[in-house]
Structure formats: C-alpha cells, structure tokens
Scaffold this motif. Structure first.
Motif, PDB file in Angstrom:
ATOM      1  N   ALA A  20       0.832  -1.208   0.000  1.00  0.00           N
ATOM      2  CA  ALA A  20       0.000   0.000   0.000  1.00  0.00           C
ATOM      3  C   ALA A  20       0.864   1.255   0.000  1.00  0.00           C
ATOM      4  CB  ALA A  20      -0.923  -0.011   1.211  1.00  0.00           C
ATOM      5  N   LEU A  21       1.935   1.251   0.802  1.00  0.00           N
ATOM      6  CA  LEU A  21       2.819   2.419   0.861  1.00  0.00           C
ATOM      7  C   LEU A  21       3.508   2.654  -0.480  1.00  0.00           C
ATOM      8  CD1 LEU A  21       4.332   4.678   2.333  1.00  0.00           C
ATOM      9  CD2 LEU A  21       5.985   2.957   3.126  1.00  0.00           C
ATOM     10  N   VAL A  22       4.019   1.582  -1.076  1.00  0.00           N
ATOM     11  CA  VAL A  22       4.717   1.726  -2.357  1.00  0.00           C
ATOM     12  C   VAL A  22       3.750   2.220  -3.439  1.00  0.00           C
ATOM     13  CG1 VAL A  22       5.935   0.480  -4.192  1.00  0.00           C
ATOM     14  CG2 VAL A  22       6.493   0.029  -1.795  1.00  0.00           C
ATOM     15  N   ASN A  23       2.527   1.723  -3.423  1.00  0.00           N
ATOM     16  CA  ASN A  23       1.531   2.201  -4.389  1.00  0.00           C
ATOM     17  C   ASN A  23       1.283   3.691  -4.230  1.00  0.00           C
ATOM     18  OD1 ASN A  23       1.152  -0.294  -5.598  1.00  0.00           O
ATOM     19  ND2 ASN A  23      -0.585  -0.844  -4.293  1.00  0.00           N
ATOM     20  N   ASP A  24       1.221   4.147  -2.980  1.00  0.00           N
ATOM     21  CA  ASP A  24       1.014   5.577  -2.726  1.00  0.00           C
ATOM     22  C   ASP A  24       2.207   6.396  -3.219  1.00  0.00           C
ATOM     23  OD1 ASP A  24      -1.449   5.174  -1.600  1.00  0.00           O
ATOM     24  OD2 ASP A  24      -0.730   5.211   0.474  1.00  0.00           O
ATOM     25  N   LEU A  25       3.409   5.872  -2.994  1.00  0.00           N
ATOM     26  CA  LEU A  25       4.611   6.612  -3.395  1.00  0.00           C
ATOM     27  C   LEU A  25       4.750   6.672  -4.913  1.00  0.00           C
ATOM     28  CD1 LEU A  25       7.193   5.213  -0.780  1.00  0.00           C
ATOM     29  CD2 LEU A  25       6.061   7.445  -0.757  1.00  0.00           C
ATOM     30  N   VAL A  26       4.385   5.583  -5.576  1.00  0.00           N
ATOM     31  CA  VAL A  26       4.489   5.545  -7.042  1.00  0.00           C
ATOM     32  C   VAL A  26       3.378   6.381  -7.674  1.00  0.00           C
ATOM     33  CG1 VAL A  26       4.320   4.043  -9.070  1.00  0.00           C
ATOM     34  CG2 VAL A  26       5.665   3.314  -7.084  1.00  0.00           C
ATOM     35  N   GLY A  27       2.179   6.323  -7.067  1.00  0.00           N
ATOM     36  CA  GLY A  27       1.060   7.087  -7.616  1.00  0.00           C
ATOM     37  C   GLY A  27       0.736   6.642  -9.036  1.00  0.00           C
ATOM     38  N   GLY A  28       0.638   7.603  -9.929  1.00  0.00           N
ATOM     39  CA  GLY A  28       0.322   7.278 -11.324  1.00  0.00           C
ATOM     40  C   GLY A  28       1.545   7.068 -12.178  1.00  0.00           C
ATOM     41  N   GLY A  29       2.721   6.960 -11.547  1.00  0.00           N
ATOM     42  CA  GLY A  29       3.962   6.795 -12.301  1.00  0.00           C
ATOM     43  C   GLY A  29       4.166   5.387 -12.823  1.00  0.00           C
ATOM     44  N   ASP A  30       5.239   5.199 -13.560  1.00  0.00           N
ATOM     45  CA  ASP A  30       5.578   3.899 -14.134  1.00  0.00           C
ATOM     46  C   ASP A  30       6.413   3.122 -13.119  1.00  0.00           C
ATOM     47  OD1 ASP A  30       6.566   1.729 -15.522  1.00  0.00           O
ATOM     48  OD2 ASP A  30       6.962   2.851 -17.363  1.00  0.00           O
ATOM     49  N   ARG A  31       5.824   2.092 -12.528  1.00  0.00           N
ATOM     50  CA  ARG A  31       6.493   1.331 -11.487  1.00  0.00           C
ATOM     51  C   ARG A  31       7.813   0.738 -11.970  1.00  0.00           C
ATOM     52  NH1 ARG A  31       4.378  -1.251  -6.743  1.00  0.00           N
ATOM     53  NH2 ARG A  31       5.801  -2.874  -5.959  1.00  0.00           N
ATOM     54  N   SER A  32       7.836   0.269 -13.209  1.00  0.00           N
ATOM     55  CA  SER A  32       9.049  -0.359 -13.737  1.00  0.00           C
ATOM     56  C   SER A  32      10.212   0.621 -13.831  1.00  0.00           C
ATOM     57  CB  SER A  32       8.767  -0.981 -15.102  1.00  0.00           C
ATOM     58  OG  SER A  32       8.442   0.026 -16.055  1.00  0.00           O
ATOM     59  N   MET A  33       9.900   1.906 -13.975  1.00  0.00           N
ATOM     60  CA  MET A  33      10.939   2.928 -14.085  1.00  0.00           C
ATOM     61  C   MET A  33      11.318   3.513 -12.725  1.00  0.00           C
ATOM     62  SD  MET A  33      11.639   3.187 -17.304  1.00  0.00           S
ATOM     63  CE  MET A  33      12.523   4.747 -17.355  1.00  0.00           C
ATOM     64  N   MET A  34      10.419   3.355 -11.738  1.00  0.00           N
ATOM     65  CA  MET A  34      10.602   4.065 -10.471  1.00  0.00           C
ATOM     66  C   MET A  34      11.085   3.193  -9.318  1.00  0.00           C
ATOM     67  SD  MET A  34       7.151   6.421 -10.549  1.00  0.00           S
ATOM     68  CE  MET A  34       7.513   7.193  -8.974  1.00  0.00           C
ATOM     69  N   VAL A  35      10.788   1.888  -9.346  1.00  0.00           N
ATOM     70  CA  VAL A  35      11.014   1.057  -8.163  1.00  0.00           C
ATOM     71  C   VAL A  35      12.226   0.145  -8.321  1.00  0.00           C
ATOM     72  CG1 VAL A  35      10.021  -0.711  -6.665  1.00  0.00           C
ATOM     73  CG2 VAL A  35       8.557   1.105  -7.585  1.00  0.00           C
ATOM     74  N   LEU A  58      13.610   9.478 -16.154  1.00  0.00           N
ATOM     75  CA  LEU A  58      12.289   9.598 -16.759  1.00  0.00           C
ATOM     76  C   LEU A  58      11.160   9.481 -15.712  1.00  0.00           C
ATOM     77  CD1 LEU A  58      12.767   7.488 -20.018  1.00  0.00           C
ATOM     78  CD2 LEU A  58      12.973   9.968 -19.724  1.00  0.00           C
ATOM     79  N   ALA A  59      11.424   9.962 -14.519  1.00  0.00           N
ATOM     80  CA  ALA A  59      10.427   9.966 -13.441  1.00  0.00           C
ATOM     81  C   ALA A  59      10.819  11.053 -12.456  1.00  0.00           C
ATOM     82  CB  ALA A  59      10.371   8.607 -12.752  1.00  0.00           C
ATOM     83  N   ASP A  60       9.880  11.424 -11.589  1.00  0.00           N
ATOM     84  CA  ASP A  60      10.183  12.493 -10.633  1.00  0.00           C
ATOM     85  C   ASP A  60      10.780  11.972  -9.335  1.00  0.00           C
ATOM     86  OD1 ASP A  60       7.940  11.237  -9.729  1.00  0.00           O
ATOM     87  OD2 ASP A  60       6.840  13.066  -9.225  1.00  0.00           O
ATOM     88  N   LYS A  61      10.734  10.644  -9.131  1.00  0.00           N
ATOM     89  CA  LYS A  61      11.319  10.086  -7.905  1.00  0.00           C
ATOM     90  C   LYS A  61      11.703   8.631  -8.128  1.00  0.00           C
ATOM     91  CE  LYS A  61       7.431  10.490  -5.513  1.00  0.00           C
ATOM     92  NZ  LYS A  61       6.417  10.399  -4.423  1.00  0.00           N
ATOM     93  N   ARG A  62      12.535   8.130  -7.234  1.00  0.00           N
ATOM     94  CA  ARG A  62      12.922   6.718  -7.220  1.00  0.00           C
ATOM     95  C   ARG A  62      12.469   6.124  -5.888  1.00  0.00           C
ATOM     96  NH1 ARG A  62      16.599   3.688  -9.953  1.00  0.00           N
ATOM     97  NH2 ARG A  62      17.428   5.522 -11.010  1.00  0.00           N
TER      98      ARG A  62
END
Length: 314
Positions: A20-35, A58-62
């Motif tokens: 749930a926390l990771v989903n909140d942090l990723v939001g609408g971003g691309d999980r494959s690029m961010m996590v 290619l994302a605003d956060k990691r």
C-alpha cells in the motif's frame, strides 16, 4: 518523507502495508521505471545505498525497497545510517523489518529522520479492524465489525483478503452486515493467551472452552503450549500466597511482574483465595502428568477438563 521503516509481527499484514505504501509513493507513475527492490538473501546494503543515491530516470522520484532489514548487524548498517543522515530528495527508501532484530541504531535513525510505520494490530484488535475497514472504503456496520474482530482473533492477517472479497462481492457502496460476511469466513482464527485466562478467571466456562478450541486448532498451539500458558498464569498468582501483598507495588516485588500484570495477579489472587489457588496448582500438576502419559486420555480432553475445572473456581 524520504525514509520509511515498516515493522510488525504479522508477515501478511506487513507485506500488505508495504504494498500500500509503495503504491502511494508511485502514484500514477511507471512502477518499472521508479522502483528498485532488494529482497534476495544475499543482497548488500551498499547496493541499496547506491540505488538510493542514483537520481531518477524519466520519473520524478525513485522508490527503493529493502526487505528483511533485520538480518544486518549494527556494523553492517553503517552505510545506510550515513545515507539516512543525508538522503537524496528524489529518493524514497522503504526499509522492511524481518530476518532478525532490526538494529536499534537503524530504528532510531529512521525515527529521527523519517517515519516508522508499526503495522502490528496490538491488543486492541477491535479498533484496528474498524480502522482497516474505514481505510478500505467499505461500509460495514459497527456490530459486524466487532464480530469480525472476535472471529479473526490472532489471525489479523486474514482481514485484507476478506475485505477484498467483500468489495468484489458487494461493491463499495453497499452497507454490509455480519450475515453477508459469514459466507466468506472459514474457521475462526486463534486467540491470544490472555483471552483464555480472562475467560477462566471470570468463570465463563463455555467461553473458555470455545477459546481453548480456537487456540488448539486455528491457533495451532500444542496442548503442552497451552499448559505452559496456564502454568505461568497461576504460578504468578500462587507467589502471592502468604506474601501479604496489599497493592500493585507489593505484588510486583513478590511476583517479578511489572505494572498492570502485577496488579492483575493480585486481583486474581484475591478473587481465588488461598484454598482455590492451591487447588488450581494441584490440578495443573495432575493435567501435566496426564499429558505426559500418566493416563491414556486424549490430550485435548485433558485440557478441556482442566480448563472447565479452573473456570469453576472463580
């Protein structure tokens, strides 16, 4: 918030909370690029730190996830502690307890520089269940939520699956009653030891026997484990026999217990009295021998007879 430490004694609940926390942090971003996730048995914390110090692409956060953080010693967490003191603004580091005792230095650093998420339901399961239902968006009436908490017992990790099933079956807008929940429930979960001893001490034989069954079956406890629980409970009470304890402080000195457990032991001794306390110890000793083969009786029957006799003393 750049640093998150998630702790908890129920692996299922902890895993759900991390998701749930990771989903909140990723939001609408691309999980494959961010996590970036580290959960192999041989990963090193240096790799976690390197990932956290790498700017996102290619994302605003990691988002960097490190599981079973408890397997690292105080010396081994030194690189991570150094990072926590000066984290990268564009990285969210999610540290997940498990694999052993989490280093106190790491816990303190996460508390001082980030956020510690304790996912354990605690003893107040009823409030925790109500909170989880509220967060799920489902509309479960208060009575049904209370009954669900009792049914779950120690198996709080089963709640997430039940709520997901209810959402699928009835939708988020329907008000759900216990009658609608019951078809999706299996065997009632185990119960904590104090539920059993409390039922015995108030003399509720029916409830005590029901809780004993849940401890032995859903809870997976061996009769000897339940015997150990009862022995510890009555041993603490028996220490007060002849001690002249008048208050919580006196009881704590005699029993070695602290705070509320000492107060409760004194209350239970006063309720039982000297004679019944001795009877309880004698019955416990006999049941212990019976479990070890003194009589050819089914172990569960031995425990049922013991619990019924003890509950009658109150």
């Amino acid at each position: 918030m750049a640093i998150h430490l998630l702790t908890g004694d129920d692996e299922s609940i902890l895993r759900t909370a991390v998701g749930a926390l990771v989903n909140d942090l990723v939001g609408g971003g691309d999980r494959s690029m961010m996590v970036d996730e580290f959960d192999a048995a041989d990963y090193e914390l240096r790799s976690v730190v390197d990932a956290a110090q790498t700017p996102p692409f290619l994302a605003d956060k990691r988002v960097v996830i490190a599981r079973d953080i408890g397997r690292f010693s105080t010396d081994e967490v030194a690189p991570l502690l150094a990072y926590i003191d000066n984290p990268l603004d564009t990285s969210e580091v999610v540290l997940v307890a498990g694999g052993g005792q989490t280093s106190k230095k790491l816990s303190d650093a996460a508390k001082a520089n980030g956020k510690v998420h304790n996912t354990s339901p605690g003893r107040d399961k009823r409030s925790w269940v109500h909170d989880q239902i509220k967060q799920s968006g489902l509309k479960v009436d208060g009575s049904a939520a209370n009954q669900l908490a009792l049914w779950l017992g120690e198996d709080a990790g089963r709640l997430d699956g039940i709520l997901a099933t209810l959402a699928s079956a009835y939708g988020a807008e329907a008000k759900i009653s216990m009658a609608q929940i019951e078809p999706f429930l299996g065997e009632a979960g185990g119960v904590p030891p104090w539920d059993l001893t409390d039922a015995i001490m108030v003399g509720d034989t029916t409830k005590a026997l029901t809780l004993l069954g849940r401890m032995l079956h859903a809870g997976g406890r061996h009769p000897m484990q339940v015997m150990s629980i009862l022995h510890s409970h009555y041993s603490g009470i028996a220490k007060l026999d002849g001690a002249g304890a008048r208050n919580e402080t006196d009881a704590a000195t005699v029993t070695g217990l602290k705070g509320f457990p000492a107060k409760k032991a004194l209350q239970n001794f006063n309720k039982l009295g000297e004679a019944n306390c001795k009877r309880a110890i004698i019955w416990l000793a006999q049941a212990d021998l019976d479990l070890k083969g003194a009589k050819e009786l089914d172990p569960e029957l031995v425990m049922e007879v013991l619990v019924a006799r003890l509950s009658k003393l109150s």
